[in-house]
Motif scaffolding. Structure first.
Motif, PDB file in Angstrom:
ATOM      1  N   VAL A 223     -11.622   4.919  -5.748  1.00  0.00           N
ATOM      2  CA  VAL A 223     -10.579   3.950  -6.086  1.00  0.00           C
ATOM      3  C   VAL A 223      -9.357   4.149  -5.207  1.00  0.00           C
ATOM      4  O   VAL A 223      -8.829   3.206  -4.595  1.00  0.00           O
ATOM      5  N   PHE A 224      -8.876   5.414  -5.112  1.00  0.00           N
ATOM      6  CA  PHE A 224      -7.696   5.695  -4.300  1.00  0.00           C
ATOM      7  C   PHE A 224      -7.980   5.448  -2.816  1.00  0.00           C
ATOM      8  O   PHE A 224      -7.150   4.885  -2.101  1.00  0.00           O
ATOM      9  N   GLY A 225      -9.165   5.902  -2.361  1.00  0.00           N
ATOM     10  CA  GLY A 225      -9.494   5.715  -0.960  1.00  0.00           C
ATOM     11  C   GLY A 225      -9.636   4.249  -0.587  1.00  0.00           C
ATOM     12  O   GLY A 225      -9.133   3.804   0.452  1.00  0.00           O
ATOM     13  N   GLY A 226     -10.319   3.477  -1.451  1.00  0.00           N
ATOM     14  CA  GLY A 226     -10.471   2.049  -1.178  1.00  0.00           C
ATOM     15  C   GLY A 226      -9.150   1.319  -1.208  1.00  0.00           C
ATOM     16  O   GLY A 226      -8.856   0.480  -0.334  1.00  0.00           O
ATOM     17  N   GLY A 227      -8.328   1.642  -2.222  1.00  0.00           N
ATOM     18  CA  GLY A 227      -7.010   1.000  -2.295  1.00  0.00           C
ATOM     19  C   GLY A 227      -6.138   1.367  -1.115  1.00  0.00           C
ATOM     20  O   GLY A 227      -5.433   0.517  -0.552  1.00  0.00           O
ATOM     21  N   GLY A 228      -6.184   2.645  -0.737  1.00  0.00           N
ATOM     22  CA  GLY A 228      -5.394   3.066   0.423  1.00  0.00           C
ATOM     23  C   GLY A 228      -5.840   2.383   1.704  1.00  0.00           C
ATOM     24  O   GLY A 228      -5.007   2.020   2.551  1.00  0.00           O
ATOM     25  N   PHE A 229      -7.159   2.200   1.852  1.00  0.00           N
ATOM     26  CA  PHE A 229      -7.667   1.540   3.058  1.00  0.00           C
ATOM     27  C   PHE A 229      -7.211   0.084   3.128  1.00  0.00           C
ATOM     28  O   PHE A 229      -6.826  -0.415   4.194  1.00  0.00           O
ATOM     29  N   VAL A 230      -7.235  -0.603   1.978  1.00  0.00           N
ATOM     30  CA  VAL A 230      -6.793  -2.002   1.946  1.00  0.00           C
ATOM     31  C   VAL A 230      -5.310  -2.102   2.299  1.00  0.00           C
ATOM     32  O   VAL A 230      -4.886  -2.950   3.109  1.00  0.00           O
ATOM     33  N   ILE A 231      -4.487  -1.230   1.688  1.00  0.00           N
ATOM     34  CA  ILE A 231      -3.051  -1.265   1.968  1.00  0.00           C
ATOM     35  C   ILE A 231      -2.785  -0.931   3.432  1.00  0.00           C
ATOM     36  O   ILE A 231      -1.910  -1.523   4.086  1.00  0.00           O
ATOM     37  N   LEU A 232      -3.548   0.021   3.944  1.00  0.00           N
ATOM     38  CA  LEU A 232      -3.387   0.395   5.351  1.00  0.00           C
ATOM     39  C   LEU A 232      -3.739  -0.775   6.270  1.00  0.00           C
ATOM     40  O   LEU A 232      -3.058  -1.013   7.290  1.00  0.00           O
TER      41      LEU A 232
ATOM     42  N   PRO B  13       3.653  -0.346   3.705  1.00  0.00           N
ATOM     43  CA  PRO B  13       2.202  -0.317   3.454  1.00  0.00           C
ATOM     44  C   PRO B  13       1.472   0.707   4.310  1.00  0.00           C
ATOM     45  O   PRO B  13       0.466   1.271   3.870  1.00  0.00           O
ATOM     46  N   LEU B  14       1.943   0.981   5.504  1.00  0.00           N
ATOM     47  CA  LEU B  14       1.297   1.992   6.345  1.00  0.00           C
ATOM     48  C   LEU B  14       1.397   3.370   5.691  1.00  0.00           C
ATOM     49  O   LEU B  14       0.422   4.126   5.628  1.00  0.00           O
ATOM     50  N   GLY B  15       2.582   3.701   5.188  1.00  0.00           N
ATOM     51  CA  GLY B  15       2.760   5.006   4.544  1.00  0.00           C
ATOM     52  C   GLY B  15       1.988   5.118   3.239  1.00  0.00           C
ATOM     53  O   GLY B  15       1.315   6.124   2.980  1.00  0.00           O
TER      54      GLY B  15
ATOM     55  N   PHE C  41      -1.228   7.546   2.468  1.00  0.00           N
ATOM     56  CA  PHE C  41      -1.114   8.519   1.373  1.00  0.00           C
ATOM     57  C   PHE C  41      -2.299   8.409   0.411  1.00  0.00           C
ATOM     58  O   PHE C  41      -2.952   9.403   0.094  1.00  0.00           O
ATOM     59  N   PHE C  42      -2.593   7.193  -0.048  1.00  0.00           N
ATOM     60  CA  PHE C  42      -3.701   7.009  -0.993  1.00  0.00           C
ATOM     61  C   PHE C  42      -5.050   7.298  -0.345  1.00  0.00           C
ATOM     62  O   PHE C  42      -5.974   7.806  -0.995  1.00  0.00           O
ATOM     63  N   LEU C  43      -5.174   6.997   0.933  1.00  0.00           N
ATOM     64  CA  LEU C  43      -6.429   7.277   1.626  1.00  0.00           C
ATOM     65  C   LEU C  43      -6.668   8.782   1.738  1.00  0.00           C
ATOM     66  O   LEU C  43      -7.796   9.254   1.563  1.00  0.00           O
ATOM     67  N   CYS C  44      -5.617   9.532   1.982  1.00  0.00           N
ATOM     68  CA  CYS C  44      -5.751  11.003   2.044  1.00  0.00           C
ATOM     69  C   CYS C  44      -6.133  11.580   0.693  1.00  0.00           C
ATOM     70  O   CYS C  44      -6.955  12.494   0.600  1.00  0.00           O
TER      71      CYS C  44
END
Length: 204
Positions: free
Chosen positions: A23-32, A51-53, A57-60
């Protein structure tokens, strides 16, 4: 009576961590991706950096959390046979440990529980540990499956202990109960007074 051999393993809820990681990785990838698209379109600097930051963060977190859990989790396997039991623990950091014990080496068993007074029954935490002449063999909690059968096996295979662990009702705590073979019976009552024979008549 539980038929041996039997094997018991820890079943940790790693799927929860992996699910949250997705969930965090997918959300972070979308925001990125949103931040990268905004950067390509030459959007406002503040609109791009936010959104880059956040995405990074969520992707990590989504990638790092499952890797950390996988590396720090200790998998325990307890194998019980008619002659004794073995404990195998595997950890990515500390490696593999394997110990073999006889049943007559067990000096005590212990059941501990906490959190039963809380409103949420899911917060109950309980452990079962076994001590031997060589030290503690293992201490396992509710993630050991099947937990109740493991306690039953140690109750049956350690007749040298003067107690067993019994759960009075399915949802209650285990209680230490004296083993029937070690129950001290009260001494028999003293014999009653015996009747004396009548005295002999005096001789002439």
């Amino acid at each position: 009576m539980v038929q041996l051999p039997r094997e018991y393993k820890t079943v940790a809820p790693t799927w929860v961590v992996y699910g949250l990681g997705c969930v965090f990785g997918g959300g972070g990838f979308v925001i990125l991706c949103v931040g990268i698209i905004a950067l390509i379109l030459h959007a406002d600097r503040h609109f791009v950096l936010s959104p880059l930051g956040m995405g990074a963060f969520f992707l990590c977190i989504g990638i790092g959390a499952p890797l950390y859990v996988r590396r720090s989790h200790t998998r325990v396997i307890i194998s019980c046979t008619p002659d004794g039991f073995s404990v195998t623990s595997e950890n990515k950091r500390s490696g593999r440990r394997h110990e073999i014990y006889r049943w007559d080496e067990v000096t005590s068993t212990s059941y501990e529980e906490s959190g039963r007074d809380d409103i949420d029954s899911r917060s109950i935490h309980f452990t079962f540990s076994v001590e031997t002449a060589r030290g503690r063999a293992f201490k396992s909690g509710q993630f050991m499956h099947p937990f109740d059968e493991l306690i039953t096996v140690f109750n049956e295979q350690t007749p040298q202990l003067p107690y067993v662990w019994v759960r009075p009702t399915p949802n209650s705590s285990y209680e230490k109960t004296p083993r029937l073979s070690h129950t001290v019976l009260p001494p028999p009552p003293p014999p009653g007074p015996t009747s004396r024979p009548p005295p002999l008549p005096p001789s002439n």
